[in-house]
Scaffold this active site. Structure first.
Site, PDB file in Angstrom:
ATOM      1  CD  GLU A 115      36.039  24.562 -26.265  1.00  0.00           C
ATOM      2  OE1 GLU A 115      36.663  24.449 -25.218  1.00  0.00           O
ATOM      3  OE2 GLU A 115      34.866  24.233 -26.324  1.00  0.00           O
ATOM      4  CB  CYS A 144      44.049  23.935 -23.202  1.00  0.00           C
ATOM      5  SG  CYS A 144      43.119  22.698 -23.613  1.00  0.00           S
TER       6      CYS A 144
HETATM    7  P1  NAD Z   1      47.775  29.049 -32.416  1.00  0.00           P
HETATM    8  O1  NAD Z   1      48.940  30.035 -32.729  1.00  0.00           O
HETATM    9  O2  NAD Z   1      48.185  27.603 -33.333  1.00  0.00           O
HETATM   10  O3  NAD Z   1      46.574  29.906 -33.042  1.00  0.00           O
HETATM   11  C1  NAD Z   1      45.428  29.251 -33.122  1.00  0.00           C
HETATM   12  C2  NAD Z   1      44.823  29.389 -34.407  1.00  0.00           C
HETATM   13  O4  NAD Z   1      44.577  30.832 -34.548  1.00  0.00           O
HETATM   14  C3  NAD Z   1      45.758  28.855 -35.520  1.00  0.00           C
HETATM   15  O5  NAD Z   1      45.010  28.295 -36.608  1.00  0.00           O
HETATM   16  C4  NAD Z   1      46.274  30.309 -36.163  1.00  0.00           C
HETATM   17  O6  NAD Z   1      46.454  30.463 -37.457  1.00  0.00           O
HETATM   18  C5  NAD Z   1      45.101  31.232 -35.909  1.00  0.00           C
HETATM   19  N1  NAD Z   1      45.351  32.631 -35.760  1.00  0.00           N
HETATM   20  C6  NAD Z   1      46.746  33.074 -35.133  1.00  0.00           C
HETATM   21  N2  NAD Z   1      46.699  34.358 -35.116  1.00  0.00           N
HETATM   22  C7  NAD Z   1      45.376  34.884 -35.770  1.00  0.00           C
HETATM   23  C8  NAD Z   1      45.150  36.296 -36.114  1.00  0.00           C
HETATM   24  N3  NAD Z   1      45.889  37.246 -35.844  1.00  0.00           N
HETATM   25  N4  NAD Z   1      44.163  36.268 -36.670  1.00  0.00           N
HETATM   26  C9  NAD Z   1      43.297  35.233 -37.030  1.00  0.00           C
HETATM   27  N5  NAD Z   1      43.896  33.782 -36.731  1.00  0.00           N
HETATM   28  C10 NAD Z   1      44.831  33.759 -36.196  1.00  0.00           C
HETATM   29  O7  NAD Z   1      47.621  28.553 -31.093  1.00  0.00           O
HETATM   30  P2  NAD Z   1      47.778  29.246 -29.644  1.00  0.00           P
HETATM   31  O8  NAD Z   1      46.625  30.430 -29.565  1.00  0.00           O
HETATM   32  O9  NAD Z   1      49.014  29.770 -29.467  1.00  0.00           O
HETATM   33  O10 NAD Z   1      47.151  27.995 -28.740  1.00  0.00           O
HETATM   34  C11 NAD Z   1      47.411  28.022 -27.472  1.00  0.00           C
HETATM   35  C12 NAD Z   1      46.358  28.645 -26.691  1.00  0.00           C
HETATM   36  O11 NAD Z   1      45.063  27.936 -27.010  1.00  0.00           O
HETATM   37  C13 NAD Z   1      46.555  28.180 -25.246  1.00  0.00           C
HETATM   38  O12 NAD Z   1      45.987  29.808 -24.381  1.00  0.00           O
HETATM   39  C14 NAD Z   1      45.797  27.390 -24.801  1.00  0.00           C
HETATM   40  O13 NAD Z   1      45.118  27.191 -23.533  1.00  0.00           O
HETATM   41  C15 NAD Z   1      44.814  27.498 -25.839  1.00  0.00           C
HETATM   42  N6  NAD Z   1      44.184  26.231 -26.040  1.00  0.00           N
HETATM   43  C16 NAD Z   1      42.701  25.822 -25.627  1.00  0.00           C
HETATM   44  C17 NAD Z   1      42.135  24.661 -25.844  1.00  0.00           C
HETATM   45  C18 NAD Z   1      40.789  24.297 -25.329  1.00  0.00           C
HETATM   46  O14 NAD Z   1      40.122  23.197 -25.879  1.00  0.00           O
HETATM   47  N7  NAD Z   1      40.020  25.232 -24.591  1.00  0.00           N
HETATM   48  C19 NAD Z   1      42.839  23.556 -26.390  1.00  0.00           C
HETATM   49  C20 NAD Z   1      44.242  23.754 -26.817  1.00  0.00           C
HETATM   50  C21 NAD Z   1      44.841  25.120 -26.704  1.00  0.00           C
END
Ligand code: NAD
Length: 461
Positions: A212, A246
């Site tokens: 997602e 998102c």
């Molecule tokens: P985040 O930084 O919290 O990362 C998400 C998860 O990935 C966390 O649990 C984190 O621990 C893990 N993570 C981070 N780096 C990692 C790595 N190198 N290896 C393994 N795991 C790792 O969140 P984010 O990515 O900054 O979230 C924002 C993004 O998510 C935006 O692009 C947003 O559009 C998208 N998003 C999508 C939805 C959806 O439902 N489609 C919902 C919310 C956010």
């Protein structure tokens, strides 16, 4: 050799799944009811955690997190028996007598990796589907929302079967360790860069994934629509959670003469919702951390754009005012990456053809919104663009229709969930064929093949 904590957790949950305890529908419903009670009984604690992490207002927290989850659980409890019913499938005459059906079976132990922006909703909505389908689950909340992560780790074991659901807190190291363990499905919500890391790790064991992700969701505005109402809806969808949503409209594609009006009405809508100084509004959130705050300020440094409203900021409180930019160059940095913050660029295009060309020249967005009074324009946008979702007249709200699948396409994600679609994601749909042994007309398909068998088979198959 020292066994890691993630290996211990995964093998404990694997043993629970193997015991068969998560399969009965009664167990699944009991878990869902317990989760529902936890959310309502501890609403204040969750709301406080969300406020600490994101300055989230209590009403917004209810609408987009706890209340949203309670609705998802109620919908699932109401329909679960029907969704789980085996489906009969017609059998071709050539195979009669026989019966065919599909049955759903749980996958096993699933891993849910969630982000910080809706840290409760995005950890628990997938869990609702995982439990409804009869799985065990490891939930890995985001380290960037530490108060909500801690609340989940403390409260979930009070309600849910601790041998079937585990919360693993931590950051990259802990997630990487989890990705080394065997899972039967990995459900990841976050950005595309980490999405690729997750998918690569899953590929090692052929583990199915749901990704997602995000992207730049446009809001197309045509002349002839009620611009004041459109601006209010866009401002609501964009500036909730300080733009860290998102599915928030990432930018406005204003067609022709709609541009001047929508810019003016957006400024009015911001004032109506958050007052003349949004820094003092209890309803306006904060940027999650300094890294994201600095990234957003970098996007604001575009001299070519005209500031319609906002721009004020304060790094110590991570406040960035609801900001609308006009006359934005389509190649400006703010148009190259997902904004994921309270900056709303308005890009002018001459007509619907140009708007459609603009959208289709870029990555497929998670959502496409359009504000138009024209049925023909709606039809053209439906058939000539591709996006995870398409909504006319309102952003973000499609998520709250539990029967609608939620997910992206292309760069915005892979797979879908919510309501029955969550059950699809977290189950295997098994084909079952049952043919009695009496009567064996099948003899004609057994070797040795003869000329008459060949003739007959070519006629009937
Ligand atoms: P985040 O930084 O919290 O990362 C998400 C998860 O990935 C966390 O649990 C984190 O621990 C893990 N993570 C981070 N780096 C990692 C790595 N190198 N290896 C393994 N795991 C790792 O969140 P984010 O990515 O900054 O979230 C924002 C993004 O998510 C935006 O692009 C947003 O559009 C998208 N998003 C999508 C939805 C959806 O439902 N489609 C919902 C919310 C956010």
């Amino acid at each position: 050799m020292v066994t890691s904590a993630s290996a211990l957790t995964s093998s404990r949950l694997r043993a629970t799944f193997a015991s068969g305890r998560t399969r009965p529908v009664s167990w699944r419903k009991a878990q869902l009811r317990a989760l529902r009670d936890l959310l309502t009984d501890h609403q204040q604690e969750f709301a406080a955690a969300l406020h600490t992490d994101l300055g989230k207002n209590g009403t917004e927290a209810h609408v987009t997190e706890t209340g949203f989850l309670v609705n998802e659980i109620d919908h699932t409890l109401r329909h679960l028996d029907r969704w789980l019913r085996p489906r009969r499938v017609p059998v071709p005459l050539t195979l009669a007598p026989a019966r065919a059906r599909t049955i759903r079976e749980p996958l096993g132990v699933v891993l849910i990796i969630s982000p910080w922006n809706y840290p409760l909703q995005l950890a628990l909505a997938p869990l609702v589907g995982a439990l409804a389908a009869g799985n065990c689950a490891v939930v890995k909340p985001s380290e960037l929302a530490p108060a909500t992560s801690a609340a989940l780790a403390r409260l979930l074991p009070l309600a849910l079967d601790p041998e079937a659901v585990a919360v693993v807190e931590g950051g990259v190291a802990e997630t990487t360790a989890l990705l080394d363990e065997p899972f039967d499905h990995i459900f990841y919500t976050g950005n595309g860069t980490v999405g690729r890391i997750v998918m690569a790790a899953a590929a090692r064991r052929l583990t199915p994934v749901t990704l997602e992700l995000g992207g730049k969701s446009p809001a197309v505005v045509e002349p002839g629509t009620d611009l004041a109402a459109a601006a209010r809806r866009i401002a609501w969808g964009k500036f909730m959670n300080a733009g860290q949503t998102c599915v928030a409209p990432d930018y406005v594609l204003a067609i022709g003469e709609a541009a001047d009006g929508i810019e003016r009405h957006l400024a009015t809508a911001v004032r109506e919702m958050y007052g003349t100084d949004p820094a003092t509004s209890p309803d306006y959130g904060r940027i999650v951390d300094e890294r994201h705050f600095d990234r957003l300020l970098g996007l604001l440094k575009d001299d070519s754009a005209r500031l319609v409203t906002g721009g004020e900021h304060d790094r110590t409180t991570r406040y960035l005012a609801p900001t609308v930019l006009a006359d934005v160059d389509p190649d400006a940095p703010v148009m190259r990456e997902e904004i994921f913050g309270p900056i709303l660029p308005v890009v002018r295009v001459p007509d619907l053809d140009a708007a459609i060309a603009f959208v289709t020249a870029r990555d497929k967005p998670l959502a496409l919104y359009a504000f138009t009074a024209s049925r023909r324009s709606k039809l053209r946008l439906s058939t000539e663009t591709s996006s995870g979702a398409l909504a006319f007249g309102i952003p973000n709200a499609h998520l709250t229709v539990p029967g609608l699948p939620f997910g992206g396409v292309g760069e915005s994600g892979l797979g879908r969930y919510h309501g029955p679609h969550s059950l699809d994601t977290f189950s295997h749909t098994k084909a079952v064929l049952d043919k009695p042994l009496f009567l064996d007309p099948l003899r004609i398909v057994y070797p040795p093949y003869t000329a008459w068998k060949d003739r007959l088979l070519r006629r009937i198959l």
